[in-house]
Design an enzyme around this catalytic site. Sequence first.
Site, PDB file in Angstrom:
ATOM      1  N   ASP A  38      -5.284 -28.792 -34.228  1.00 28.48           N
ATOM      2  CA  ASP A  38      -4.288 -27.884 -34.820  1.00 28.48           C
ATOM      3  C   ASP A  38      -3.538 -28.529 -35.993  1.00 28.48           C
ATOM      4  O   ASP A  38      -3.379 -27.925 -37.044  1.00 28.48           O
ATOM      5  CB  ASP A  38      -3.267 -27.432 -33.763  1.00 28.48           C
ATOM      6  CG  ASP A  38      -3.814 -26.346 -32.844  1.00 28.48           C
ATOM      7  OD1 ASP A  38      -4.735 -25.618 -33.270  1.00 28.48           O
ATOM      8  OD2 ASP A  38      -3.320 -26.230 -31.706  1.00 28.48           O
ATOM      9  N   LYS A  82      -3.203 -25.275 -23.148  1.00 28.45           N
ATOM     10  CA  LYS A  82      -3.458 -26.486 -23.935  1.00 28.45           C
ATOM     11  C   LYS A  82      -2.980 -27.765 -23.235  1.00 28.45           C
ATOM     12  O   LYS A  82      -3.612 -28.814 -23.346  1.00 28.45           O
ATOM     13  CB  LYS A  82      -2.811 -26.375 -25.319  1.00 28.45           C
ATOM     14  CG  LYS A  82      -3.507 -25.371 -26.227  1.00 28.45           C
ATOM     15  CD  LYS A  82      -2.907 -25.369 -27.614  1.00 28.45           C
ATOM     16  CE  LYS A  82      -3.523 -24.283 -28.473  1.00 28.45           C
ATOM     17  NZ  LYS A  82      -3.012 -24.249 -29.840  1.00 28.45           N
TER      18      LYS A  82
HETATM   19  P1  NDP Z   1       6.039 -22.622 -27.611  1.00 26.37           P
HETATM   20  O1  NDP Z   1       6.369 -21.531 -26.637  1.00 26.37           O
HETATM   21  O2  NDP Z   1       5.552 -23.924 -27.092  1.00 26.37           O
HETATM   22  O3  NDP Z   1       7.347 -22.940 -28.488  1.00 26.37           O
HETATM   23  C1  NDP Z   1       8.113 -21.924 -29.007  1.00 26.37           C
HETATM   24  C2  NDP Z   1       9.160 -22.462 -29.981  1.00 26.37           C
HETATM   25  O4  NDP Z   1       9.782 -21.346 -30.634  1.00 26.37           O
HETATM   26  C3  NDP Z   1      10.269 -23.269 -29.315  1.00 26.37           C
HETATM   27  O5  NDP Z   1      10.687 -24.293 -30.202  1.00 26.37           O
HETATM   28  C4  NDP Z   1      11.390 -22.210 -29.167  1.00 26.37           C
HETATM   29  O6  NDP Z   1      12.708 -22.751 -29.179  1.00 26.37           O
HETATM   30  C5  NDP Z   1      11.188 -21.418 -30.429  1.00 26.37           C
HETATM   31  N1  NDP Z   1      11.707 -20.040 -30.325  1.00 26.37           N
HETATM   32  C6  NDP Z   1      11.246 -19.024 -29.576  1.00 26.37           C
HETATM   33  N2  NDP Z   1      11.985 -17.912 -29.765  1.00 26.37           N
HETATM   34  C7  NDP Z   1      12.942 -18.232 -30.666  1.00 26.37           C
HETATM   35  C8  NDP Z   1      14.017 -17.507 -31.275  1.00 26.37           C
HETATM   36  N3  NDP Z   1      14.234 -16.214 -30.991  1.00 26.37           N
HETATM   37  N4  NDP Z   1      14.819 -18.154 -32.150  1.00 26.37           N
HETATM   38  C9  NDP Z   1      14.597 -19.474 -32.445  1.00 26.37           C
HETATM   39  N5  NDP Z   1      13.584 -20.211 -31.914  1.00 26.37           N
HETATM   40  C10 NDP Z   1      12.779 -19.589 -31.020  1.00 26.37           C
HETATM   41  O7  NDP Z   1       5.006 -21.967 -28.649  1.00 26.37           O
HETATM   42  P2  NDP Z   1       3.912 -22.730 -29.525  1.00 26.37           P
HETATM   43  O8  NDP Z   1       4.544 -23.947 -30.087  1.00 26.37           O
HETATM   44  O9  NDP Z   1       2.654 -22.886 -28.768  1.00 26.37           O
HETATM   45  O10 NDP Z   1       3.593 -21.671 -30.703  1.00 26.37           O
HETATM   46  C11 NDP Z   1       4.521 -21.415 -31.746  1.00 26.37           C
HETATM   47  C12 NDP Z   1       3.900 -20.494 -32.777  1.00 26.37           C
HETATM   48  O11 NDP Z   1       2.836 -21.139 -33.484  1.00 26.37           O
HETATM   49  C13 NDP Z   1       3.296 -19.222 -32.179  1.00 26.37           C
HETATM   50  O12 NDP Z   1       3.720 -18.124 -32.960  1.00 26.37           O
HETATM   51  C14 NDP Z   1       1.804 -19.429 -32.312  1.00 26.37           C
HETATM   52  O13 NDP Z   1       1.122 -18.196 -32.476  1.00 26.37           O
HETATM   53  C15 NDP Z   1       1.718 -20.265 -33.573  1.00 26.37           C
HETATM   54  N6  NDP Z   1       0.474 -21.076 -33.641  1.00 26.37           N
HETATM   55  C16 NDP Z   1      -0.396 -20.844 -34.673  1.00 26.37           C
HETATM   56  C17 NDP Z   1      -1.571 -21.569 -34.790  1.00 26.37           C
HETATM   57  C18 NDP Z   1      -2.523 -21.289 -35.930  1.00 26.37           C
HETATM   58  O14 NDP Z   1      -3.661 -21.765 -35.888  1.00 26.37           O
HETATM   59  N7  NDP Z   1      -2.106 -20.579 -36.960  1.00 26.37           N
HETATM   60  C19 NDP Z   1      -1.943 -22.608 -33.796  1.00 26.37           C
HETATM   61  C20 NDP Z   1      -0.928 -22.810 -32.776  1.00 26.37           C
HETATM   62  C21 NDP Z   1       0.221 -22.041 -32.707  1.00 26.37           C
HETATM   63  P3  NDP Z   1      13.408 -23.310 -27.809  1.00 26.37           P
HETATM   64  O15 NDP Z   1      12.826 -24.679 -27.603  1.00 26.37           O
HETATM   65  O16 NDP Z   1      14.859 -23.364 -28.142  1.00 26.37           O
HETATM   66  O17 NDP Z   1      13.061 -22.345 -26.728  1.00 26.37           O
END
Ligand code: NDP
Length: 274
Positions: free
Chosen positions: A102, A66
């Site tokens: 989104d 993206k």
């Molecule tokens: P990113 O990898 O960009 O971000 C991940 C985020 O999750 C970060 O803030 C990270 O924190 C946090 N995170 C990961 N693991 C943990 C943990 N164990 N404990 C606490 N925080 C955690 O992912 P995206 O933003 O692209 O996607 C996030 C979710 O949204 C996904 O599950 C995706 O499938 C969903 N999504 C759904 C959509 C829909 O249409 N329904 C559209 C787009 C996304 P840190 O910064 O500290 O690493």
Amino acid sequence: MSDRYCVFGNPVAHSKSPAIHALFATQCRQDLTYDTVLAPLDGFAGAVQEFVAAGGRGANVTLPFKEEACALCDRLSDRAARAGAVNTLSFAGGAIAGDNTDGAGLVRDIEANLGFPLAGRRILLLGAGGAARGAVAPLLACGPQTLAIANRTGDKAARLAAQFADLAAVDAGNYADFAGRSFDVVINATSASLSGATLPLPDGAFAPGSLAYDMMYGRGETPFLAQARARGAGRCADGLGMLVEQAAEAFLVWRDVRPETAPVLAALRAQIAA
Ligand code: NDP
């Protein structure tokens, strides 16, 4: 010949977008095809060029491309520029236009499908990755009382909030920073559920009658929604509606017609449950 669309991703075989757009196309009597394209991790731009050369009219973009898609565009919509990420590409006249649907999909699912207006509400957004970044401006546009962002890495939440300081004051920090505060809507935009991790949600985060919304979806209750229900959330919803609504918004961008989402969401829900 039918107009060609696709979704680029890696992996992408699991994508529900072809099924969603096929249902939209039938419903709206649009002559188009929509396929998945597995782009090499180091070859996204080439895959897009190939698709355009073959007559492609538009495409969706999913993980992990993206941000790269954003850099590839000749023109960006305001919401894509704000998000720094593109999930919808349109190809015309040798130029690439980028949009991000989104956040609009999230808001439409919450307000229209779930009947939960966001104006005047206290919203807590969990996560500070790409999905959270795309949600901030559309959520602020709904006129909430407050928007707060909690992230495992608090600094990242603060940096995200700072990017929207011209729109509104957004509180940011790590989870513990929000102890003792209650919210009307708590949105999970983290990927924690993918690893089965539970989030360190602050005590009392869910106000009576609050909505817990998980961008994740799948068969059965997601780990976040199970946690939210146990902590007193009044209503729980997963992100399948967001998925369908962001697709409908992309369909509108490409075809200038907004499909009915309710029957498509119901069909998808039945498919997942089967
Ligand atoms: P990113 O990898 O960009 O971000 C991940 C985020 O999750 C970060 O803030 C990270 O924190 C946090 N995170 C990961 N693991 C943990 C943990 N164990 N404990 C606490 N925080 C955690 O992912 P995206 O933003 O692209 O996607 C996030 C979710 O949204 C996904 O599950 C995706 O499938 C969903 N999504 C759904 C959509 C829909 O249409 N329904 C559209 C787009 C996304 P840190 O910064 O500290 O690493």
